[in-house]
Design a protein around this motif. Structure first.
Motif, PDB file in Angstrom:
ATOM      1  N   LEU A 147       1.029  -1.050  -0.597  1.00  0.00           N
ATOM      2  CA  LEU A 147       0.176  -0.047  -0.342  1.00  0.00           C
ATOM      3  C   LEU A 147       0.500   1.439  -0.173  1.00  0.00           C
ATOM      4  CD1 LEU A 147      -2.615   1.868   0.546  1.00  0.00           C
ATOM      5  CD2 LEU A 147      -2.770   1.535   2.329  1.00  0.00           C
ATOM      6  N   THR A 182      -5.624  -7.431  -2.609  1.00  0.00           N
ATOM      7  CA  THR A 182      -4.721  -6.751  -2.525  1.00  0.00           C
ATOM      8  C   THR A 182      -4.887  -5.200  -3.836  1.00  0.00           C
ATOM      9  OG1 THR A 182      -3.813  -8.075  -1.147  1.00  0.00           O
ATOM     10  CG2 THR A 182      -2.348  -6.056  -1.608  1.00  0.00           C
ATOM     11  N   TYR A 242      -6.328  -1.507  -2.928  1.00  0.00           N
ATOM     12  CA  TYR A 242      -5.132  -0.494  -3.659  1.00  0.00           C
ATOM     13  C   TYR A 242      -5.841   0.402  -5.017  1.00  0.00           C
ATOM     14  CZ  TYR A 242      -3.201  -2.278   0.114  1.00  0.00           C
ATOM     15  OH  TYR A 242      -2.826  -2.705   2.101  1.00  0.00           O
TER      16      TYR A 242
END
Length: 531
Positions: free
Chosen positions: A195, A261, A265
């Motif tokens: 991130l 993910t 993100y």
């Protein structure tokens, strides 16, 4: 044309922009080597250039400097190329690099435009440019007063006060993304390091290292504005503890688990980039330099026009002189009597003509073309819902295994007006947790080390003793009957300060023989040299 990404970076300690420009050159050349290996960029990166050799691709670099100003100049890169998924869309990237005695200031703006007038959705994929991650990896890039990083910053319970000062600071320019741990795995739902890399330059990422850090955050801002149990929260600039919780987006762990993910993100970066693009204003130092440069350019243009006017006037005079010579030569053939006079007049005119030619040649040496050359360059947390300190103590006493409560503990709790009753429960749970490790040590397990340090990790101020002056003057106030003898309960935890409704003390005794922590007082702060 729509702005989709912006970023401004400062390098106060850098006074030569050459390394940064080299990183930009490698980024552009690397892009063509990967995406268009047959294209050879035949440009001179040491000065200004324009390159339009590849269809639908435009690349240029302009150098702007002021005469007699050695330490201030700006490089401006412009790059246009088609989208790799939709050839009717074009990306426009503009990079400005200003070098001055204040350091180096870089701005990057990405816009997208259509090459066709057709009504269909445009779905550009926006990501952080690799050049931004490269520059932040140097370790000296700043936005405002904050130094940027490619890694998340760890946050302990003991650091919560300074973190909240930063969170509420009016000088904070970037959003803060706070990541908490999922209680069962004690890990974040999505990789916090990835991130931090994806939003580098657009936001700052913090990671709560334990549930105690979550407790400390909730204690300060309240559950509605906190972040725990694997959740991720976005704190925009100008945050305050009285803010509307909906204004600072929160994603709970079950919702995060539905997305990969990269997908989550990517959506988060789009959210931040959209806000940054809408709010973007070119930094004042760059705007001020452009103004000075334009004024300098206008001054040069005026000088050019003046030279041109002088040149035209001299040329007109030379033409007139030539005409006069021709007239005098014709008169020479018709008037012998005036021959000597005319010869002398001709010689005079020739001399004047020579001077005019010399002046004309001098003007030609500074032609308009010459004059313009310089211009081309956590776990579920208990809220403070207990009606009283006594209720919080009774509720928690059934959960603690290593604490023995004297009757005075309950009577002092009943007398306490302390308001943050949930904090009392957290303190008793912390005592029980440290006591468990202490019991393990007594049974041959690993050493606990400094108790003060252990409690600091849980976010509490603990002392093993009271001062000698306090013991001599008011020692009886700290003594309680335990096991048929009067014992000094000097070890204590203090929560808050000043008034009784904002301050509470817990006094305890470590009973090595029975492997128990005995609590005798949970209530008002006792008398000491400060009170």
């Amino acid at each position: 044309m729509q702005t989709v990404y912006t970023c401004s970076l400062q390098f106060p300690s850098v006074h030569n922009s050459s390394p940064i420009q080299e990183d930009i050159r490698k980024w552009v050349v690397g892009w063509y080597a990967k995406n268009m290996p047959d294209v050879l960029l035949a440009v001179d990166w040491s000065g200004g250039f324009e390159c339009n050799s590849t269809p639908n691709h435009q690349l240029s670099m302009k150098v702007m400097r002021l005469e007699n100003v050695q330490d201030e100049m700006m490089y401006e890169y412009r790059w246009r190329y088609p989208d790799d998924r939709d050839a009717s869309l074009f990306w426009r990237t503009k990079i400005s690099v200003l070098s001055s005695d204040q350091g180096v200031l870089l701005t990057l703006v990405i816009r997208i435009e259509s090459g066709e007038s057709v009504v269909i959705p445009a779905r550009p994929m926006v990501g952080t440019p690799r050049i931004i991650r490269t520059l932040i990896s140097r370790g000296d890039a700043q936005v405002g007063k904050q130094i940027l990083s490619m890694a998340p910053k760890s946050l302990e319970a003991s650091e919560m006060e300074s973190f909240l000062d930063f969170l509420e600071s009016q000088d904070r320019l970037l959003p803060v993304v706070l990541v908490s741990l999922e209680p069962n795995t004690e890990k974040p739902v999505h990789d916090a390091k990835k991130l931090a890399e994806m939003v580098a330059g657009s936001a700052m990422v913090y990671l709560l290292e334990s549930k105690w850090a979550g407790f400390a955050l909730t204690n300060e801002v309240g559950k509605a504005l906190s972040c725990f149990n694997g959740a991720i929260r976005l704190y925009w600039p100008r945050f305050s503890r009285s803010a509307n919780p909906r204004a600072h987006q929160l994603w709970m762990a079950p919702e995060l688990s539905k997305y990969s993910t990269s997908v989550f993100y990517g959506e988060l970066l789009n959210l931040i980039s959209s806000a940054a693009a809408y709010r973007y204003v070119e930094p004042m130092p760059i705007r001020a330099f452009r103004t000075r440069f334009e004024q300098h350019r206008q001054l040069l243009l005026k000088e050019q026009m003046k030279v041109k006017r002088d040149y035209d006037e001299l040329y007109d005079e030379w033409c007139k002189s030539q005409q006069e010579i021709e007239e005098h030569l014709s008169l020479l053939g018709s008037s012998i009597a005036e021959n000597d006079f005319l010869k002398q007049e001709i010689e005079n005119l020739k001399s004047e003509n020579k001077n005019l030619k010399e002046n004309l040649e001098s003007c030609q040496a500074y032609s308009p073309e010459t004059a313009t050359s310089s211009n081309d360059e956590t776990e579920t947390q208990e809220p403070d819902v207990f009606a009283s300190v006594l209720e919080a103590v009774k509720y928690t006493s059934s959960e603690t295994k290593h604490i023995l409560y004297l009757e005075e503990a309950f009577s002092s709790a009943a007398d306490s007006p302390f308001l943050k009753t949930g904090r009392v429960r957290e303190a008793l749970l912390a005592i029980d947790d440290v006591a468990g490790k202490w019991v393990d040590q007594l049974n041959g397990g690993p050493l606990v080390g400094s108790r003060e340090e252990r409690f600091r990790e849980y976010g509490f101020f603990y002392k093993d003793n009271i001062s000698e002056t306090t013991e001599n003057k008011w020692g009886d106030e700290y003594k309680y009957y335990y096991k048929d003898r009067k014992i000094l309960f000097a070890s204590h935890i203090t929560i808050g300060k000043k008034q009784a409704n904002k301050c509470l003390s817990i006094h305890l005794f470590w009973d090595d023989d029975n492997s128990k922590v005995v609590v005798a007082h949970i209530g008002r702060h006792k008398t000491n040299t400060s009170t």
